[in-house]
Design a protein around this motif. Structure first.
Motif, PDB file in Angstrom:
ATOM      1  N   ASP A   1       0.849  -1.106   0.015  1.00 18.37           N
ATOM      2  CA  ASP A   1      -0.270  -0.023   0.028  1.00 18.37           C
ATOM      3  C   ASP A   1       0.954   1.485   0.074  1.00 18.37           C
ATOM      4  N   GLY A   2       1.987   1.471   0.912  1.00 18.87           N
ATOM      5  CA  GLY A   2       2.798   2.522   0.912  1.00 18.87           C
ATOM      6  C   GLY A   2       3.440   2.702  -0.324  1.00 18.87           C
ATOM      7  N   PHE A   3       3.931   1.577  -0.887  1.00 20.21           N
ATOM      8  CA  PHE A   3       4.607   1.730  -2.161  1.00 20.21           C
ATOM      9  C   PHE A   3       3.919   2.426  -3.285  1.00 20.21           C
ATOM     10  N   ALA A   4       2.555   1.651  -3.413  1.00 19.63           N
ATOM     11  CA  ALA A   4       1.823   2.391  -4.532  1.00 19.63           C
ATOM     12  C   ALA A   4       1.331   3.643  -4.187  1.00 19.63           C
ATOM     13  N   ARG A   5       1.100   3.969  -3.007  1.00 21.16           N
ATOM     14  CA  ARG A   5       0.641   5.518  -2.736  1.00 21.16           C
ATOM     15  C   ARG A   5       1.873   6.280  -2.982  1.00 21.16           C
TER      16      ARG A   5
ATOM     17  N   PHE B   1       4.682   5.770  -4.790  1.00 21.77           N
ATOM     18  CA  PHE B   1       4.993   5.756  -6.159  1.00 21.77           C
ATOM     19  C   PHE B   1       4.073   6.706  -6.998  1.00 21.77           C
ATOM     20  N   GLY B   2       3.059   6.835  -6.827  1.00 22.43           N
ATOM     21  CA  GLY B   2       1.593   7.880  -7.259  1.00 22.43           C
ATOM     22  C   GLY B   2       2.071   9.051  -6.948  1.00 22.43           C
TER      23      GLY B   2
ATOM     24  N   HIS C   1      10.163  13.007  -0.071  1.00 19.01           N
ATOM     25  CA  HIS C   1       9.645  11.723   0.074  1.00 19.01           C
ATOM     26  C   HIS C   1       9.177  11.725   1.823  1.00 19.01           C
ATOM     27  N   ALA C   2       9.925  12.123   2.536  1.00 16.34           N
ATOM     28  CA  ALA C   2       9.597  11.740   3.872  1.00 16.34           C
ATOM     29  C   ALA C   2       8.511  12.789   4.366  1.00 16.34           C
ATOM     30  N   SER C   3       8.365  13.811   3.612  1.00 17.31           N
ATOM     31  CA  SER C   3       7.057  14.720   4.157  1.00 17.31           C
ATOM     32  C   SER C   3       5.820  14.312   3.357  1.00 17.31           C
ATOM     33  N   ALA C   4       5.858  12.976   2.457  1.00 15.23           N
ATOM     34  CA  ALA C   4       4.766  13.074   1.647  1.00 15.23           C
ATOM     35  C   ALA C   4       3.583  12.489   2.508  1.00 15.23           C
ATOM     36  N   PHE C   5       3.899  11.660   3.474  1.00  6.45           N
ATOM     37  CA  PHE C   5       3.270  11.289   4.574  1.00  6.45           C
ATOM     38  C   PHE C   5       3.565  11.366   5.828  1.00  6.45           C
ATOM     39  N   SER C   6       2.680  11.551   6.843  1.00  6.42           N
ATOM     40  CA  SER C   6       2.861  11.479   8.331  1.00  6.42           C
ATOM     41  C   SER C   6       2.968  10.053   8.627  1.00  6.42           C
ATOM     42  N   MET C   7       3.689   9.564   9.738  1.00  7.74           N
ATOM     43  CA  MET C   7       3.438   8.285  10.375  1.00  7.74           C
ATOM     44  C   MET C   7       2.103   8.049  10.630  1.00  7.74           C
TER      45      MET C   7
ATOM     46  N   VAL D   1       0.106  20.152  -5.302  1.00  7.02           N
ATOM     47  CA  VAL D   1      -0.001  19.443  -6.803  1.00  7.02           C
ATOM     48  C   VAL D   1      -1.128  20.084  -7.566  1.00  7.02           C
ATOM     49  N   GLU D   2      -2.243  20.710  -6.788  1.00  9.52           N
ATOM     50  CA  GLU D   2      -3.253  21.563  -7.526  1.00  9.52           C
ATOM     51  C   GLU D   2      -2.667  22.704  -7.786  1.00  9.52           C
ATOM     52  N   GLU D   3      -1.640  23.422  -7.301  1.00 12.99           N
ATOM     53  CA  GLU D   3      -1.218  24.690  -7.541  1.00 12.99           C
ATOM     54  C   GLU D   3      -0.267  24.325  -8.720  1.00 12.99           C
ATOM     55  N   ALA D   4       0.589  23.330  -8.751  1.00 11.03           N
ATOM     56  CA  ALA D   4       1.256  22.911  -9.863  1.00 11.03           C
ATOM     57  C   ALA D   4       0.577  22.595 -11.361  1.00 11.03           C
ATOM     58  N   SER D   5      -0.302  21.853 -10.844  1.00  9.72           N
ATOM     59  CA  SER D   5      -1.376  21.451 -12.017  1.00  9.72           C
ATOM     60  C   SER D   5      -2.050  22.753 -12.760  1.00  9.72           C
ATOM     61  N   SER D   6      -2.369  23.593 -11.887  1.00 10.88           N
ATOM     62  CA  SER D   6      -2.935  25.031 -12.422  1.00 10.88           C
ATOM     63  C   SER D   6      -1.784  25.406 -13.047  1.00 10.88           C
ATOM     64  N   ALA D   7      -0.814  25.778 -12.746  1.00 11.16           N
ATOM     65  CA  ALA D   7       0.593  26.342 -13.537  1.00 11.16           C
ATOM     66  C   ALA D   7       0.698  25.784 -14.719  1.00 11.16           C
TER      67      ALA D   7
END
Length: 149
Positions: A60-64, A66-67, A110-116, A136-142
């Motif tokens: 689960d963690g790898f898939a999340r 990676f995405g 990567h470490a800040s993508a999810f909290s423990m 991601v929303e801000e970057a996608s808008s750009a």
């Protein structure tokens, strides 16, 4: 010998007949075997559960991760490419504060993508994930603004 134990449990009690003595020994042996098998079963169950759940957690963690990494990498690549093209052509980027946005995308490690806490309980509200979604929303808008020009 404990004071609370009865003389029927005492295998060395000379007043007991042989049958009673054998029953006392058998009862003690059975109790010891039950404790041993219970402990073995408990440990075996814990080991099997750990193996199964750790693999599920990793998958689960790898898939999340990676995405998320793929999303960030793709957006970052498009924005950096746009900045490089604008620089080569000698014109300012079409997106305001593009350098700041690129720096924020790169800083989001990567470490800040999810909290423990979120990894332990996926149903929990994770402010780090909210921060990721906003970035991601801000970057996608750009990127969308760049594509529509």
């Amino acid at each position: 010998m404990e004071a609370a134990a009865s003389s029927a449990d005492d295998v060395w009690d000379e007043d007991q007949d042989d049958l009673a003595s054998e029953r006392a020994i058998a009862a003690q042996s059975l109790a010891k075997i039950e404790r041993t098998l219970t402990n073995i079963g408990y440990k075996s169950g814990i080991d099997a559960s750990k193996t199964e759940h750790m693999q599920d957690g990793f998958d689960d963690g790898f898939a999340r991760a990676f995405g998320h990494g793929r999303s960030l990498g793709s957006l970052l690549g498009e924005l950096v490419a746009h900045r490089a093209v604008c620089h080569k052509l000698g014109r300012p980027p079409c997106v305001p504060d593009l350098d700041v946005l690129i720096a924020r995308l790169r800083a989001f490690g990567h470490a800040s993508a999810f909290s423990m806490d979120a990894m332990r309980d996926p149903a929990a509200q994770d402010p780090t994930t909210d921060e990721f979604k906003a970035l991601v929303e801000e970057a996608s808008s750009a990127v969308h603004a760049l594509q529509t020009q």
